[in-house]
Design a protein around this motif. Sequence first.
Motif, PDB file in Angstrom:
ATOM      1  N   ARG A  88     -26.696 -21.310 124.328  1.00  0.00           N
ATOM      2  CA  ARG A  88     -25.677 -21.199 123.465  1.00  0.00           C
ATOM      3  C   ARG A  88     -25.292 -19.674 123.527  1.00  0.00           C
ATOM      4  N   LEU A  89     -24.024 -19.301 123.431  1.00  0.00           N
ATOM      5  CA  LEU A  89     -23.741 -17.787 123.309  1.00  0.00           C
ATOM      6  C   LEU A  89     -23.736 -17.638 121.918  1.00  0.00           C
ATOM      7  N   ALA A  90     -24.714 -16.529 121.733  1.00  0.00           N
ATOM      8  CA  ALA A  90     -25.069 -16.022 120.263  1.00  0.00           C
ATOM      9  C   ALA A  90     -25.167 -14.428 120.457  1.00  0.00           C
ATOM     10  N   PRO A  91     -23.928 -13.761 120.782  1.00  0.00           N
ATOM     11  CA  PRO A  91     -24.129 -12.299 120.827  1.00  0.00           C
ATOM     12  C   PRO A  91     -24.810 -11.545 119.914  1.00  0.00           C
ATOM     13  N   SER A  92     -25.853 -10.596 120.264  1.00  0.00           N
ATOM     14  CA  SER A  92     -26.453  -9.815 119.347  1.00  0.00           C
ATOM     15  C   SER A  92     -26.521  -8.444 119.767  1.00  0.00           C
ATOM     16  N   PRO A  93     -26.569  -7.300 119.006  1.00  0.00           N
ATOM     17  CA  PRO A  93     -26.533  -6.077 119.538  1.00  0.00           C
ATOM     18  C   PRO A  93     -28.155  -5.804 120.208  1.00  0.00           C
ATOM     19  N   GLY A  94     -28.076  -5.261 121.488  1.00  0.00           N
ATOM     20  CA  GLY A  94     -29.509  -5.034 121.919  1.00  0.00           C
ATOM     21  C   GLY A  94     -29.924  -6.226 122.771  1.00  0.00           C
ATOM     22  N   ARG A  95     -29.197  -7.205 122.657  1.00  0.00           N
ATOM     23  CA  ARG A  95     -29.775  -8.593 123.622  1.00  0.00           C
ATOM     24  C   ARG A  95     -28.821  -9.227 124.364  1.00  0.00           C
ATOM     25  N   CYS A  96     -29.294  -9.930 125.156  1.00  0.00           N
ATOM     26  CA  CYS A  96     -28.590 -10.842 126.218  1.00  0.00           C
ATOM     27  C   CYS A  96     -27.721 -11.694 125.174  1.00  0.00           C
ATOM     28  N   CYS A  97     -26.493 -12.133 125.953  1.00  0.00           N
ATOM     29  CA  CYS A  97     -25.509 -12.960 124.950  1.00  0.00           C
ATOM     30  C   CYS A  97     -25.812 -14.208 124.572  1.00  0.00           C
ATOM     31  N   VAL A  98     -26.749 -14.793 125.420  1.00  0.00           N
ATOM     32  CA  VAL A  98     -27.259 -16.223 125.415  1.00  0.00           C
ATOM     33  C   VAL A  98     -28.591 -16.335 124.784  1.00  0.00           C
ATOM     34  N   ARG A  99     -28.721 -17.338 123.970  1.00  0.00           N
ATOM     35  CA  ARG A  99     -29.948 -17.723 123.153  1.00  0.00           C
ATOM     36  C   ARG A  99     -30.389 -19.263 123.498  1.00  0.00           C
ATOM     37  N   LEU A 100     -31.572 -19.531 123.780  1.00  0.00           N
ATOM     38  CA  LEU A 100     -31.892 -20.916 123.892  1.00  0.00           C
ATOM     39  C   LEU A 100     -32.514 -21.333 122.630  1.00  0.00           C
ATOM     40  N   GLN A 101     -32.056 -22.370 122.320  1.00  0.00           N
ATOM     41  CA  GLN A 101     -32.350 -22.865 120.886  1.00  0.00           C
ATOM     42  C   GLN A 101     -32.770 -24.500 121.118  1.00  0.00           C
ATOM     43  N   PRO A 102     -33.448 -24.983 120.162  1.00  0.00           N
ATOM     44  CA  PRO A 102     -33.758 -26.501 120.118  1.00  0.00           C
ATOM     45  C   PRO A 102     -32.451 -27.096 120.304  1.00  0.00           C
TER      46      PRO A 102
END
Length: 225
Positions: free
Chosen positions: A209-223
């Motif tokens: 899912r897209l989950a932009p956060s400073p200093g990180r990739c814009c994608v997050r893998l979550q359950p």
Amino acid sequence: MFVDTSKEVRDPNVSAIAALDEPTRRRLYDHVVRRPSPVSRDEAAAALGLARQTAAFHLDRLADESLLDVVFERRSGRSGPGAGRPAKLYRRSTKQVAVNLPDRRYELAGRLLAQAVEESDATGAPVREVLHRKAQELGTHLGEQNKTEVFDLLERYGFEPRCEGDAIVLANCPFHALAREHTETVCGMNLHLLRGVLNGLDEAGLEARLAPSPGRCCVRLQPAA
């Protein structure tokens, strides 16, 4: 293709660049690449004032690192019996060597974007729609060809995965500069790439899912929901 991150891994690009840190080896490399035709051991040794054995050792090390290609030619211009053995010659390798810290994958992004533009021109399909499909197809292929843990795969491709509870956050974006200037296009491509990776690995327990956060990739893998 993917590695056990608990073990030391030999990066061939790092090894190749490290080989050029030796001064004599670097001088030989520079001499070979400046010549319009392949260079023999004797020629290189004479040009740089080295013993033939020293030149041979370093030239072969450069060839072992794929920085130089080895070819065999008869310098006499003759062929057949009595022509003598072909000489061992060296020329610049066609291999491209690059090291990026942190890891960047701009060539991969460029290839996907070029494919999307070409197919869009040929079919009339929207470029972004084609880009997302191409990215997901590539991710699926990577997952299918490299059956491993998703964490190891992400580590291999420079995403620097970190566990955060049941989720995986990505500390590095391999497309950082492009994503900063073309956020919607590149982050959408990245999202579909990682969705494809999960699909190729048959990883049904996670979703990208897209989950932009400073200093990180814009994608997050979550359950997965």
